[in-house]
Scaffold this motif. Structure first.
Motif, short mmCIF file in Angstrom:
data_model
loop_
_atom_site.label_atom_id
_atom_site.label_comp_id
_atom_site.label_asym_id
_atom_site.label_seq_id
_atom_site.Cartn_x
_atom_site.Cartn_y
_atom_site.Cartn_z
N SER A 386 0.86 -1.19 0.00
CA SER A 386 0.00 0.00 0.00
C SER A 386 0.89 1.23 0.00
O SER A 386 2.09 1.16 0.25
N GLY A 387 0.28 2.39 -0.27
CA GLY A 387 1.04 3.62 -0.39
C GLY A 387 1.50 3.85 -1.82
O GLY A 387 1.24 3.05 -2.72
N GLN A 388 2.22 4.95 -2.02
CA GLN A 388 2.63 5.35 -3.36
C GLN A 388 4.12 5.67 -3.40
O GLN A 388 4.67 6.27 -2.48
N ALA A 389 4.77 5.26 -4.50
CA ALA A 389 6.16 5.63 -4.79
C ALA A 389 6.17 6.32 -6.15
O ALA A 389 5.59 5.81 -7.12
N HIS A 390 6.80 7.51 -6.22
CA HIS A 390 6.87 8.27 -7.46
C HIS A 390 8.33 8.57 -7.81
O HIS A 390 9.14 8.84 -6.92
N MET A 392 10.12 11.13 -10.76
CA MET A 392 9.91 12.13 -11.81
C MET A 392 8.43 12.31 -12.14
O MET A 392 8.04 12.51 -13.30
N GLY A 393 7.59 12.19 -11.10
CA GLY A 393 6.15 12.37 -11.28
C GLY A 393 5.40 11.14 -11.72
O GLY A 393 4.17 11.12 -11.73
N TYR A 394 6.13 10.05 -12.07
CA TYR A 394 5.47 8.83 -12.52
C TYR A 394 5.19 7.92 -11.32
O TYR A 394 6.11 7.60 -10.56
N PRO A 395 3.95 7.44 -11.13
CA PRO A 395 3.68 6.48 -10.07
C PRO A 395 4.17 5.10 -10.49
O PRO A 395 3.86 4.62 -11.58
N LEU A 396 4.98 4.48 -9.63
CA LEU A 396 5.62 3.22 -9.99
C LEU A 396 4.62 2.06 -10.08
O LEU A 396 4.92 1.05 -10.71
N ASP A 397 3.45 2.18 -9.46
CA ASP A 397 2.48 1.10 -9.56
C ASP A 397 1.69 1.16 -10.87
O ASP A 397 1.24 0.13 -11.37
N ARG A 398 1.56 2.37 -11.48
CA ARG A 398 0.77 2.50 -12.70
C ARG A 398 1.61 2.77 -13.95
O ARG A 398 1.20 2.44 -15.06
#
Length: 576
Positions: A386-390, A392-398
């Motif tokens: 859970s949570g988000q890692a970015h 350069m503005g790109y989300p690593l999960d998407r």
């Protein structure tokens, strides 16, 4: 030292592997006293591992004499086999066996049987604090626990002489302190220890130190004897208003300065013999710029005996486009409540931080604390629970592929292709990053020049000296000039000179606007970072500049703590 006092005696020792190459050891002579701890230090390729393997009887000398416990290792005397415990540099245990299974296997090999086996195993499990982990697979242990298990297996035969080849590599300061305490107890009981190390603060704790360079014994003596010539030559430059990294490069260009490193908000400098500190007025670093005397360290002696540091200018940075002029200082790496679970185990627990453009951001923590898991989620090697890692503005999960195109990654363990040559690795990785034709050839030539790889182009990567393996790995990570660089313990196991060379590249890239996230167990390296996130038991324990973290644990008894003292105190306070 009289002969009967010596546990190890080496006289005019030569080891040559090929007639056309320089000897790995060239007429080396020394003695090691019984019941002492002797540190063996030197640059990468100095001959340290070769010497230990000769003493263990795994290699035969080309010329000269060596005796261990009065016996010749080359004659493979069974008695000497019982007397020597040898712990190699690489983890030599079976990762798919448990702690208990590894210990029992080594007990079988040492023919330790019956009640004696049970007694020794119980004593060693207590001594190494591994009794709680007997059912855990060795491959699942943290770096510090692996080294403790390796030491326990080495001690099963109750050796009189212990040969340790860099046991502290990849191990955090707390685990290194525990490992050192165990070895000091063994020496107090009469065991002789020869300890090869890349950590000069570790060598400073030894009774005597041997410094090898290019196969020759350059110096030997107690740490105090080796540091004595540096009295009055070590200074901290403080109070400056100029940026730290360009000022360090400026100082290292001056003939008066033999070595220099960043130490929080100061610069630590070592002067040439008879030299005086450059006048502050010449530095254009502000009206409050001044010098403070500093106590010499063994690392200072090491660097000066080798002729000084490598300088502060980076050929790699010179080849890198300047991103500072066109891009703002916005955050380019961010973690938002990052969590990673492996079954019931929470490796990373709600960790949040952000990293600005051109910043060097350090992740610190003990082995097994969760920093590597956090690091791997941020560079897309692990998917967050859970949570988000970015990046350069790109989300690593998407958008993992778009994010990965923006970053370069250097793994903790050598992750290139060992069966390919240096030239083949460079061609392969430049192709993966989309470089083709003339652009690819130009970039390969630049990397070969920047990292002095020309003599090794046709050498298999797995046979390179450690320092050149690390150079090749960094070259492959930066070929496409990524705006973000992830470095996982990039200098683990390398000597101080090579570490300084690496950090000249890292500092230079940061000043060009490259954003860098780095993990390290060298506390001196933590001082080079702009900010540090300290992770323990999966949680973010502290976040700030190196000086802020040190001030956080300062007290009346310890008004000016080192980074290592801050590291250990933060862990102890969290445990309490």
């Amino acid at each position: 030292m009289t002969p009967h006092m010596s546990a190890i005696e080496v006289s005019e020792l030569v080891k040559q592997f090929a007639a056309e190459s320089p000897p790995a050891l060239d007429r080396v002579s020394f003695r090691v006293a019984r019941g002492s701890i002797t540190g063996l230090v030197g640059p990468d390729g100095a001959g340290k591992t070769t010497l230990l393997r000769l003493l263990a009887g795994l290699l035969h000398p080309t010329a000269g004499q060596l005796h261990v416990g009065g016996l010749n290792p080359a004659q493979r005397d069974p008695q000497l086999h019982d007397w020597i415990g040898y712990m190699p540099q690489k983890f030599g245990l079976y990762e798919d066996l448990t702690v208990a299974e590894n210990l029992n296997l080594y007990a079988d090999l040492r023919q330790v049987l019956g009640q004696e086996r049970q007694q020794r195993l119980a004593r060693l499990l207590s001594f190494t604090d591994l009794a709680r982990f007997t059912d855990r697979y060795a491959g699942k242990l943290s770096g510090g626990m692996k080294q403790k298990l390796g030491l326990a297996c080495t001690l099963l035969g109750q050796p009189r002489i212990l040969l340790l080849d860099e046991p502290g590599v990849g191990v955090d300061p707390l685990s290194r302190r525990e490992l050192w305490k165990m070895v000091r107890e063994l020496a107090a009981q009469g065991m002789t220890v020869l300890w090869s190390t890349a950590y000069l603060d570790e060598a400073e704790l030894c009774d005597r130190v041997l410094l090898l360079n290019q196969g020759r014994l350059l110096a030997s003596g107690t740490p105090a004897e080796l540091k004595a010539p540096l009295q009055g030559r070590c200074w901290n430059l403080a109070g400056f208003s100029a940026p730290r990294r360009p000022l360090l490069r400026q100082m290292l260009r001056r003939p008066e300065v033999m070595d220099g490193v960043i130490q929080g908000q100061t610069l630590r400098l070592v002067l040439a013999p008879e030299a005086c500190c450059p006048p502050p007025a010449e530095l254009d670093a502000g009206a409050n710029c001044h010098y403070l005397p500093a106590e010499p360290r063994l690392e200072d002696a090491f660097i000066t005996l080798l002729g000084g540091g490598p300088g502060g200018d980076s050929t790699l940075a010179m080849l890198t486009a300047d991103r500072q002029q066109t891009l703002s200082r916005e955050a380019v790496i961010s973690a938002q409540q990052l969590t990673k679970r492996f079954g019931d185990f929470v490796a990373t627990d709600n960790v949040s931080f952000s990293v600005r453009r051109g910043e060097i951001f350090g992740l610190l923590g003990p082995n097994g604390a969760g920093k590597s898991t956090t690091f791997k989620m941020e560079c897309g090697l692990l998917k967050a629970t859970s949570g988000q890692a970015h990046v350069m503005g790109y989300p690593l999960d998407r958008s993992p592929s778009q994010a990965r195109q923006q970053l370069g990654y250097m793994a903790q363990k050598f992750a290139l292709y060992g069966q390919l040559t240096v030239a083949q690795n460079l061609a392969f990785f430049s192709g993966i990053y989309g470089l083709k034709g003339e652009q690819q050839q130009r970039k390969i030539a630049q990397m070969v020049s920047a990292f002095a790889l020309t003599p090794y182009l046709q050498v298999l990567a797995e046979t390179l000296p450690l320092g050149f393996k690390q150079r090749l790995a960094l070259a492959c990570a930066v070929m496409h000039e990524p705006p973000v660089l992830f470095l996982d313990e990039p200098t683990s196991g390398v000597d101080p000179v090579t570490r300084r060379e690496f950090w000249s590249h890292i500092n230079g890239l940061a000043d060009k606007g490259v954003t860098i996230m780095v993990t390290t167990h060298f506390m001196d390296e933590a001082e080079y970072c702009d900010r540090i996130a300290f992770i323990y038991r999966g949680r973010l324990l502290a976040l700030g500049t190196p000086d802020e973290l040190k001030e956080q644990i300062a007290s009346r008894d310890c008004p000016a703590p080192t980074m290592e003292q801050a590291f250990i105190r933060l862990v102890e306070e969290a445990d309490q």
